[in-house]
Write a protein that holds these residues in place. Structure first.
Motif, PDB file in Angstrom:
ATOM      1  N   UNK A  19       0.880  -1.238  -0.159  1.00 43.57           N
ATOM      2  CA  UNK A  19      -0.010   0.071  -0.139  1.00 43.57           C
ATOM      3  C   UNK A  19       0.846   1.227  -0.095  1.00 43.57           C
ATOM      4  N   UNK A  20       0.475   2.247  -0.790  1.00 45.59           N
ATOM      5  CA  UNK A  20       1.038   3.469  -0.612  1.00 45.59           C
ATOM      6  C   UNK A  20       0.088   4.275  -0.035  1.00 45.59           C
ATOM      7  N   UNK A  21       0.336   5.493   0.539  1.00 43.03           N
ATOM      8  CA  UNK A  21      -0.450   6.475   0.952  1.00 43.03           C
ATOM      9  C   UNK A  21      -0.122   7.004   2.426  1.00 43.03           C
ATOM     10  N   UNK A  22      -1.409   7.620   3.017  1.00 44.40           N
ATOM     11  CA  UNK A  22      -1.158   8.227   4.168  1.00 44.40           C
ATOM     12  C   UNK A  22      -2.470   7.844   4.989  1.00 44.40           C
ATOM     13  N   UNK A  23      -2.811   8.266   6.241  1.00 45.88           N
ATOM     14  CA  UNK A  23      -3.934   7.691   6.854  1.00 45.88           C
ATOM     15  C   UNK A  23      -5.119   8.121   5.968  1.00 45.88           C
ATOM     16  N   UNK A  24      -5.078   9.122   5.326  1.00 50.66           N
ATOM     17  CA  UNK A  24      -6.452   9.500   4.617  1.00 50.66           C
ATOM     18  C   UNK A  24      -6.818   8.689   3.091  1.00 50.66           C
ATOM     19  N   UNK A  56      10.267  -2.637   1.088  1.00 50.30           N
ATOM     20  CA  UNK A  56       9.710  -3.628   1.799  1.00 50.30           C
ATOM     21  C   UNK A  56       7.941  -3.543   1.794  1.00 50.30           C
ATOM     22  N   UNK A  57       7.473  -5.137   1.716  1.00 48.35           N
ATOM     23  CA  UNK A  57       5.992  -5.023   1.401  1.00 48.35           C
ATOM     24  C   UNK A  57       5.311  -4.518   2.729  1.00 48.35           C
ATOM     25  N   UNK A  58       4.042  -4.193   2.561  1.00 44.11           N
ATOM     26  CA  UNK A  58       3.207  -3.737   3.667  1.00 44.11           C
ATOM     27  C   UNK A  58       2.912  -4.775   4.461  1.00 44.11           C
TER      28      UNK A  58
END
Ligand SMILES: Nc1ncnc2c1ncn2[C@@H]1O[C@H](COP(=O)(O)OP(=O)(O)OP(=O)(O)O)[C@@H](O)[C@H]1O
Ligand SMILES: [Mg+2]
Length: 227
Positions: A12-17, A58-60
């Motif tokens: 996954x990429x991104x932030x809390x939102x 690294x993978x999530x």
């Protein structure tokens, strides 16, 4: 022999939102004799998968085993050593250093790995047909020649696995075929494991396996008869 084992890989990429789920539970086992061609539409996750399988990212979720050990269990120094000595990476845009000569570009990779060997530098330059241009600077070379130098650089520390992200993407068909033949010989004659990302279905004929991604998932994984 299993050389790369990815289990349940999620990225996954991104932030809390906002989270973008780029890789969705990918399982893949790559054998030491494999020359895998990874295909899929733009944005399907090919480069992301390559970075994760090579330990660059690294993978999530999930695990990647390289040479029988989980990348999570390597400390930073060992992971760096692994990348310098056992893995070669070839990028789409060559990434040569412009103010170093052909020879110096290749030499730098061996110096960084604390593995400098003048004979070996000449050997890999000869392997890709660039020994006679060893004193040239990158901007004096064609794209195909620069990609050969990038391959020599990836080979100088004699890695067991070569990852290549669209290495022929910027080349004409003659140069592209030359590069694919070099990779195939590395696989067949020098027993390197090769994981190649390619847009061009025509290059799959050099591979013994095709893994196709769509929307972050493996939608096809088949054996091929390489030419
Ligand atoms: N660092 C990042 N931050 C946020 N999103 C990213 C990041 N890297 C990749 N992505 C997203 O992940 C998806 C897959 O990207 P990736 O580069 O793996 O695709 P690709 O299959 O290699 O595409 P292409 O064929 O165009 O090179 C895309 O939607 C991209 O926008
Ligand atoms: Mg890509």
């Amino acid at each position: 022999m299993d050389r790369i084992v990815g289990v349940g890989i999620v990225k996954n990429y991104g932030n809390l939102k906002v989270t973008v789920n780029v890789l969705k539970n990918i399982d893949i086992i790559i054998d030491s004799h494999d020359f895998v061609g990874i295909t899929g539409a733009s944005g399907s996750g090919k480069t992301t998968l390559l970075y994760i399988l090579s330990g660059l990212e690294r993978p999530t979720e999930g695990t990647v085993n390289l040479f029988g050990k989980a990348t999570a269990d390597y400390n930073d120094r060992d992971l760096a050593l692994l990348r310098q000595r056992k893995i070669g990476f070839i990028f789409q845009f060559y990434n040569l250093i412009p103010n170093l000569t052909v020879r110096e570009n290749v030499e730098l990779a061996s110096v960084l790995a604390n593995n400098r060997d003048p004979k070996r530098i000449d050997e890999v330059l000869a392997m890709v047909g660039m020994l006679d241009r060893k004193d040239a600077f990158p901007n004096e070379l064609s794209g195909g020649m620069q990609q050969r130098v990038a391959i020599a650089r990836a080979l100088v520390n004699d890695p067991d696995i070569i990852f290549a992200d669209e290495p022929t993407g910027n080349l004409d068909s003659v140069n592209a075929a030359d590069i694919m033949e070099i990779l195939r010989d590395l696989n067949r004659l020098h027993e390197k494991t090769i994981v190649l990302v390619t847009h061009g279905e025509e290059f799959l004929k050099y591979c013994n396996r095709n893994v196709r991604l769509a929307d972050g998932k493996v939608v096809k994984d088949v054996r091929l008869d390489a030419v």
